[in-house]
Write a protein that holds these residues in place. Structure first.
Motif, PDB file in Angstrom:
ATOM      1  N   ASN A 253      39.640  40.121  45.128  1.00  0.00           N
ATOM      2  CA  ASN A 253      38.622  39.266  45.724  1.00  0.00           C
ATOM      3  C   ASN A 253      37.575  38.879  44.673  1.00  0.00           C
ATOM      4  O   ASN A 253      37.109  39.730  43.911  1.00  0.00           O
ATOM      5  CB  ASN A 253      37.926  39.982  46.884  1.00  0.00           C
ATOM      6  CG  ASN A 253      38.774  39.963  48.142  1.00  0.00           C
ATOM      7  OD1 ASN A 253      39.613  39.091  48.299  1.00  0.00           O
ATOM      8  ND2 ASN A 253      38.560  40.906  49.025  1.00  0.00           N
ATOM      9  N   PRO A 254      37.165  37.613  44.628  1.00  0.00           N
ATOM     10  CA  PRO A 254      36.206  37.194  43.596  1.00  0.00           C
ATOM     11  C   PRO A 254      34.769  37.615  43.879  1.00  0.00           C
ATOM     12  O   PRO A 254      33.979  37.754  42.962  1.00  0.00           O
ATOM     13  CB  PRO A 254      36.330  35.669  43.594  1.00  0.00           C
ATOM     14  CG  PRO A 254      36.804  35.329  44.965  1.00  0.00           C
ATOM     15  CD  PRO A 254      37.660  36.477  45.410  1.00  0.00           C
ATOM     16  N   ARG A 255      34.389  37.803  45.156  1.00  0.00           N
ATOM     17  CA  ARG A 255      33.006  38.160  45.490  1.00  0.00           C
ATOM     18  C   ARG A 255      33.004  39.324  46.469  1.00  0.00           C
ATOM     19  O   ARG A 255      33.620  39.244  47.539  1.00  0.00           O
ATOM     20  CB  ARG A 255      32.273  36.973  46.106  1.00  0.00           C
ATOM     21  CG  ARG A 255      31.961  35.849  45.131  1.00  0.00           C
ATOM     22  CD  ARG A 255      31.217  34.735  45.809  1.00  0.00           C
ATOM     23  NE  ARG A 255      32.012  34.160  46.892  1.00  0.00           N
ATOM     24  CZ  ARG A 255      31.557  33.276  47.760  1.00  0.00           C
ATOM     25  NH1 ARG A 255      30.299  32.887  47.710  1.00  0.00           N
ATOM     26  NH2 ARG A 255      32.335  32.786  48.696  1.00  0.00           N
ATOM     27  N   GLU A 256      32.321  40.386  46.097  1.00  0.00           N
ATOM     28  CA  GLU A 256      32.267  41.565  46.953  1.00  0.00           C
ATOM     29  C   GLU A 256      30.842  42.109  46.996  1.00  0.00           C
ATOM     30  O   GLU A 256      30.031  41.856  46.102  1.00  0.00           O
ATOM     31  CB  GLU A 256      33.235  42.648  46.457  1.00  0.00           C
ATOM     32  CG  GLU A 256      34.665  42.152  46.348  1.00  0.00           C
ATOM     33  CD  GLU A 256      35.682  43.273  46.290  1.00  0.00           C
ATOM     34  OE1 GLU A 256      35.306  44.440  46.536  1.00  0.00           O
ATOM     35  OE2 GLU A 256      36.860  42.981  45.996  1.00  0.00           O
ATOM     36  N   LEU A 257      30.531  42.861  48.055  1.00  0.00           N
ATOM     37  CA  LEU A 257      29.203  43.465  48.238  1.00  0.00           C
ATOM     38  C   LEU A 257      29.373  44.918  48.639  1.00  0.00           C
ATOM     39  O   LEU A 257      30.221  45.244  49.480  1.00  0.00           O
ATOM     40  CB  LEU A 257      28.402  42.706  49.290  1.00  0.00           C
ATOM     41  CG  LEU A 257      27.000  43.249  49.617  1.00  0.00           C
ATOM     42  CD1 LEU A 257      26.027  42.103  49.879  1.00  0.00           C
ATOM     43  CD2 LEU A 257      27.023  44.179  50.845  1.00  0.00           C
ATOM     44  N   ILE A 258      28.565  45.776  48.052  1.00  0.00           N
ATOM     45  CA  ILE A 258      28.535  47.197  48.411  1.00  0.00           C
ATOM     46  C   ILE A 258      27.108  47.561  48.801  1.00  0.00           C
ATOM     47  O   ILE A 258      26.162  47.288  48.043  1.00  0.00           O
ATOM     48  CB  ILE A 258      28.997  48.104  47.252  1.00  0.00           C
ATOM     49  CG1 ILE A 258      30.400  47.720  46.782  1.00  0.00           C
ATOM     50  CG2 ILE A 258      28.959  49.571  47.678  1.00  0.00           C
ATOM     51  CD1 ILE A 258      30.860  48.493  45.561  1.00  0.00           C
TER      52      ILE A 258
END
Length: 343
Positions: A253-258
């Motif tokens: 995935n090109p954009r991820e959030l944690i």
């Protein structure tokens, strides 16, 4: 790959508190902050920040959080009705954190039974978790908005309430029932904090302000529910950066959030020692490994933090790791500078 780390309260809210801010064990974090492009926006609660990133869709914040509890909110109208401890502090009433209550299941069941018996005109109260309660509202109930818990905890009650006499009357009636309840009498006898209020919030929705990440990681029910409401891939928070890197490499995935929320609780209860220890833990398990990955597996890293100083954002690209001429920015220095120049 572009990763956003959402870390509420990355800066300690008391800039003059040397015990909490000095000698922090986070050299990599401070180095990254010195090399990053910095932006500052007005103060924003964590819950509002999450909704702005992911959007609530047709649901309210409360319905999204309930969906994150693995419960279908259906077509009902929902409010979060979180239990709180109201306490006197310097002749003012301060809103306490629900985590301090440490409610037991039997206590919750007894309190909910009384609320549902005495307030049928509001709807029906539910509690899938001892700290997170909900009101399934009757049709047409429209309560004035209250700020979410992360923006309300520790603040004076009078400053939080809108000019809404009907809401103030309702909150007082709820407080009266809870204050005289047998559960609270037993808690008072054992010198435990009283459940003497409900915080009714989250009855409205919010649109996303920009295209958000394709995948989110975190254990917070609101995050999980917001992701599900917007058909995003939502996964439990990894234990450390290496685990995330291994999982994301396979996903592509090109954009991820944690969401890394471990600094929030100690900041809300003003526990500087715990906050300091959690900063060191973040440095060891997340910041240092991700700094190594920047320019390799990771093309871009964003650090986003709702704080008392505003919503703070640091952007780092692949070239940032080579900018050796830029000085580190100690968290203590940054907190004092931001406190001296309000947004």
């Amino acid at each position: 790959m572009h990763l956003t780390l959402l870390i509420p309260e990355l800066l300690w809210p008391e800039p003059a508190d040397q015990a909490a801010l000095d000698q922090l064990a986070c050299p990599t974090l401070e180095k990254l902050l010195g090399r990053a492009r910095f932006q500052r926006q007005p103060r924003q609660a964590l819950e509002t920040c999450l909704a702005g990133i992911l959007g609530t869709g047709p649901r309210s914040l409360a319905a999204c959080r309930l969906a994150g509890e693995s419960r279908d909110p259906g077509e009902s109208s929902w409010y979060c009705a979180d239990p709180v401890h109201l306490q006197f502090h310097h002749e003012r009433i301060i809103l306490g954190n629900a985590e301090l209550l440490a409610l037991q299941t039997e206590e919750v069941e007894q309190l909910l039974a009384s609320l549902n018996r005495d307030f049928p005109d509001l709807g029906r109260f539910h509690a899938p978790h001892p700290q997170r309660w909900y009101l399934e509202a009757v049709p047409g109930l429209n309560l004035p908005p209250l700020p979410p818990p992360s923006a309300a905890t520790g603040r004076q009650l009078g400053a939080l309430l809108p000019e809404a006499p009907d809401l103030a009357r309702l909150l007082n009636e709820l407080q009266m029932l809870l204050h005289t309840h047998p559960v609270n009498r037993a808690r008072e006898a054992s010198r435990r904090p009283l459940v003497n209020g409900l915080w009714l919030w989250g009855g409205t929705g919010q649109a996303a302000t920009a295209p958000g990440p394709e995948r989110v990681w975190g254990d917070e029910p609101l995050l999980q529910g917001l992701a599900r409401s917007s058909a995003r891939d939502a996964r439990p928070r990894p234990p450390h950066a290496q685990a995330w890197l291994a999982a994301s490499k396979a996903g592509g995935n090109p954009r991820e959030l944690i969401l890394l929320e471990q600094l929030l609780a100690p900041a809300l209860v003003e526990d500087g020692d715990s906050w300091k220890a959690q900063v060191a833990d973040l440095e060891r398990h997340w910041i240092a490994p991700l700094a190594q990955a920047l320019g390799r597996e990771l093309s871009r890293l964003t650090l986003l933090s709702p704080t008392a100083y505003g919503l703070l954002q640091w952007e780092l690209g692949a070239a940032s790791r080579w900018q050796f001429w830029k000085s580190a920015r100690p968290l203590a220095t940054l907190a004092r500078q931001l406190a001296d120049s309000p947004p």
